[in-house]
Design an enzyme around this catalytic site. Sequence first.
Site, mmCIF file in Angstrom:
data_model
loop_
_atom_site.group_PDB
_atom_site.id
_atom_site.type_symbol
_atom_site.label_atom_id
_atom_site.label_comp_id
_atom_site.label_asym_id
_atom_site.label_seq_id
_atom_site.Cartn_x
_atom_site.Cartn_y
_atom_site.Cartn_z
ATOM 1 C CG ASN A 295 7.547 3.513 4.012
ATOM 2 O OD1 ASN A 295 6.869 4.212 4.860
ATOM 3 N ND2 ASN A 295 6.736 2.876 2.975
ATOM 4 N NE ARG B 117 -1.345 3.195 2.504
ATOM 5 C CZ ARG B 117 -0.835 3.492 2.700
ATOM 6 N NH1 ARG B 117 -0.575 4.575 2.367
ATOM 7 N NH2 ARG B 117 0.684 4.032 4.324
ATOM 8 C CG ASP B 118 3.447 4.317 2.701
ATOM 9 O OD1 ASP B 118 3.805 4.541 1.904
ATOM 10 O OD2 ASP B 118 4.173 4.831 3.989
ATOM 11 C CG HIS C 281 9.974 7.311 5.049
ATOM 12 N ND1 HIS C 281 9.254 7.098 3.714
ATOM 13 C CD2 HIS C 281 8.240 6.950 5.676
ATOM 14 C CE1 HIS C 281 7.789 6.729 3.966
ATOM 15 N NE2 HIS C 281 7.069 6.665 4.906
ATOM 16 C CB CYS D 21 6.174 11.583 0.983
ATOM 17 S SG CYS D 21 4.839 12.715 1.400
HETATM 18 P P1 HMG Z 1 -12.068 14.285 -2.960
HETATM 19 O O1 HMG Z 1 -11.702 14.852 -4.651
HETATM 20 O O2 HMG Z 1 -11.788 16.254 -2.600
HETATM 21 O O3 HMG Z 1 -13.282 14.448 -2.339
HETATM 22 O O4 HMG Z 1 -11.175 13.850 -2.454
HETATM 23 P P2 HMG Z 1 -14.746 13.860 -3.000
HETATM 24 O O5 HMG Z 1 -16.173 13.040 -2.155
HETATM 25 O O6 HMG Z 1 -15.396 14.794 -3.945
HETATM 26 O O7 HMG Z 1 -14.722 12.470 -4.232
HETATM 27 C C1 HMG Z 1 -14.772 13.009 -5.467
HETATM 28 C C2 HMG Z 1 -14.630 11.617 -6.230
HETATM 29 O O8 HMG Z 1 -14.122 10.140 -5.466
HETATM 30 C C3 HMG Z 1 -16.413 10.762 -6.666
HETATM 31 O O9 HMG Z 1 -16.353 9.997 -7.333
HETATM 32 C C4 HMG Z 1 -15.974 9.695 -5.090
HETATM 33 O O10 HMG Z 1 -17.277 8.909 -4.814
HETATM 34 C C5 HMG Z 1 -14.741 9.419 -4.681
HETATM 35 P P3 HMG Z 1 -17.071 11.085 -8.794
HETATM 36 O O11 HMG Z 1 -18.551 11.325 -7.807
HETATM 37 O O12 HMG Z 1 -16.181 12.194 -8.833
HETATM 38 O O13 HMG Z 1 -16.716 9.649 -9.730
HETATM 39 N N1 HMG Z 1 -14.221 9.121 -3.727
HETATM 40 C C6 HMG Z 1 -13.817 7.484 -3.240
HETATM 41 N N2 HMG Z 1 -13.367 6.520 -4.564
HETATM 42 C C7 HMG Z 1 -13.140 5.251 -4.019
HETATM 43 N N3 HMG Z 1 -13.204 5.007 -2.581
HETATM 44 C C8 HMG Z 1 -13.587 6.059 -1.295
HETATM 45 C C9 HMG Z 1 -13.482 6.839 -2.435
HETATM 46 N N4 HMG Z 1 -13.876 8.659 -1.579
HETATM 47 C C10 HMG Z 1 -14.547 9.468 -2.790
HETATM 48 N N5 HMG Z 1 -12.870 5.955 -0.485
HETATM 49 C C11 HMG Z 1 -10.825 12.344 -0.491
HETATM 50 C C12 HMG Z 1 -11.390 13.101 -1.117
HETATM 51 C C13 HMG Z 1 -10.911 11.996 1.647
HETATM 52 C C14 HMG Z 1 -11.438 11.045 -0.959
HETATM 53 C C15 HMG Z 1 -8.865 11.814 -1.484
HETATM 54 O O14 HMG Z 1 -8.499 12.973 -0.841
HETATM 55 C C16 HMG Z 1 -8.321 10.608 -0.987
HETATM 56 O O15 HMG Z 1 -8.938 9.140 -1.825
HETATM 57 N N6 HMG Z 1 -7.553 10.791 0.112
HETATM 58 C C17 HMG Z 1 -7.199 9.225 -0.224
HETATM 59 C C18 HMG Z 1 -5.309 9.823 -0.754
HETATM 60 C C19 HMG Z 1 -3.785 8.557 -0.020
HETATM 61 O O16 HMG Z 1 -4.551 7.834 -0.106
HETATM 62 N N7 HMG Z 1 -3.928 9.493 0.456
HETATM 63 C C20 HMG Z 1 -2.371 8.438 0.971
HETATM 64 C C21 HMG Z 1 -2.649 7.908 2.409
HETATM 65 S S1 HMG Z 1 -1.236 9.002 3.748
HETATM 66 C C22 HMG Z 1 0.239 8.447 3.833
HETATM 67 O O17 HMG Z 1 0.370 7.979 2.936
HETATM 68 C C23 HMG Z 1 0.710 8.289 4.627
HETATM 69 C C24 HMG Z 1 1.050 6.979 6.061
HETATM 70 O O18 HMG Z 1 1.426 5.335 5.021
HETATM 71 C C25 HMG Z 1 2.297 7.846 7.199
HETATM 72 C C26 HMG Z 1 3.698 7.782 5.977
HETATM 73 O O19 HMG Z 1 4.208 7.445 5.096
HETATM 74 O O20 HMG Z 1 4.501 8.723 6.675
HETATM 75 C C27 HMG Z 1 0.266 6.751 6.128
HETATM 76 MG MG MG Z 2 5.767 5.342 4.702
#
Ligand code: HMG
Ligand code: MG
Length: 305
Positions: free
Chosen positions: A252, A18-19, A212, A243
């Site tokens: 990582n 995933r990450d 990381h 990132c």
């Molecule tokens: P948005 O565009 O502001 O939200 O995204 P929205 O509600 O307007 O939705 C846009 C579209 O996405 C819509 O589809 C929704 O249905 C769909 P449309 O109507 O345009 O066809 N949608 C989804 N589809 C599938 N699954 C869902 C979902 N939600 C909405 N769950 C949102 C807001 C939060 C959804 C978006 O910004 C998002 O998905 N963000 C996640 C990004 C992500 O994964 N980032 C990485 C995570 S953090 C990380 O990796 C750090 C960590 O690993 C720690 C480290 O490494 O240090 C944890």
């Molecule tokens: Mg990470």
Amino acid sequence: MSASLLPVAVKIVEVGPRDGLQNEKQTISADVKIDLVNRLSDAGIPNVEAVSFVSPKWVPQMATSSEVMQGIQRRPGTIYSALVPNMKGFDAALAAKMDEVVIFGAASEAFSQKNINCSIAESIERFRDVAQAAKQHGMRLRGSVSCALGCPYQGEVTPEAAADVVRRMRDLGCDEIDIADTIGVGTAGQVKRVFERAAKEFPLERLAGHFHDTYGQALANIYAALEVGVVIYHSSVAGLGGCPYARGATGNVATEDVLYLMHGLGISTGISLDAVVDAGQFISEQLGRKSSSRAGSAIAAKRAA
Ligand code: HMG
Ligand code: MG
């Protein structure tokens, strides 16, 4: 604790599928992801963060998550985790029969504002429904505190700020909480201070270190966390990852490197390093590049000699 005052066993959480893979530009087929997850669980890794159920517009690589979860061979006892940003993601995680869902928030106010356009407090509040649903369905709930040791926008992040997010995640009912050095800038003394402070808010045995290696400090930071008594570590096979919001940030810390360190210290993980090296070679070949794991590459080279 052993005589050296280090833990005698640790839990490794593999986050590569995933990450790690979420940052890859090239499309990776569901079959390759399935093969990777199977190899990692077969190696004895007790917890695999396999997928995320997020908007495919934001993270296209994770669009095949349901297919991946349907295709894997579930190993009894292995915890399969998914990162979810909202209830839509939670519903998909429930349908995929995930054992654990992961929610996330930043310890840096600047990072929170720039990336999700809201405050830290608001962002955590948005996960309340996901947290309640997870409890209702008997799923494990994990919280990830990103940018806990530094931020690409504001620079310094204090232990107090990280502990504040830990407290908020505890109050949502998290079973486990990760302190993540998302951009890999932290150093060993800082790691000690952050974990010691966080442990005042949440049981130390359920706090995890997510490091990381951007500045080459990850293994030193893990050793510092071991000295504090941290027993859960995240790592990524072949050092996959990065990132998207922090230019130059590397992946990582590599699972192979962490296992080499742990096993060298006599700390038990229950994982076959050889099998993880194989998984690392497999995914690196699929991606068409060398593994970022130093131990993985060294062991593979020795085998070939
Ligand atoms: P948005 O565009 O502001 O939200 O995204 P929205 O509600 O307007 O939705 C846009 C579209 O996405 C819509 O589809 C929704 O249905 C769909 P449309 O109507 O345009 O066809 N949608 C989804 N589809 C599938 N699954 C869902 C979902 N939600 C909405 N769950 C949102 C807001 C939060 C959804 C978006 O910004 C998002 O998905 N963000 C996640 C990004 C992500 O994964 N980032 C990485 C995570 S953090 C990380 O990796 C750090 C960590 O690993 C720690 C480290 O490494 O240090 C944890
Ligand atoms: Mg990470």
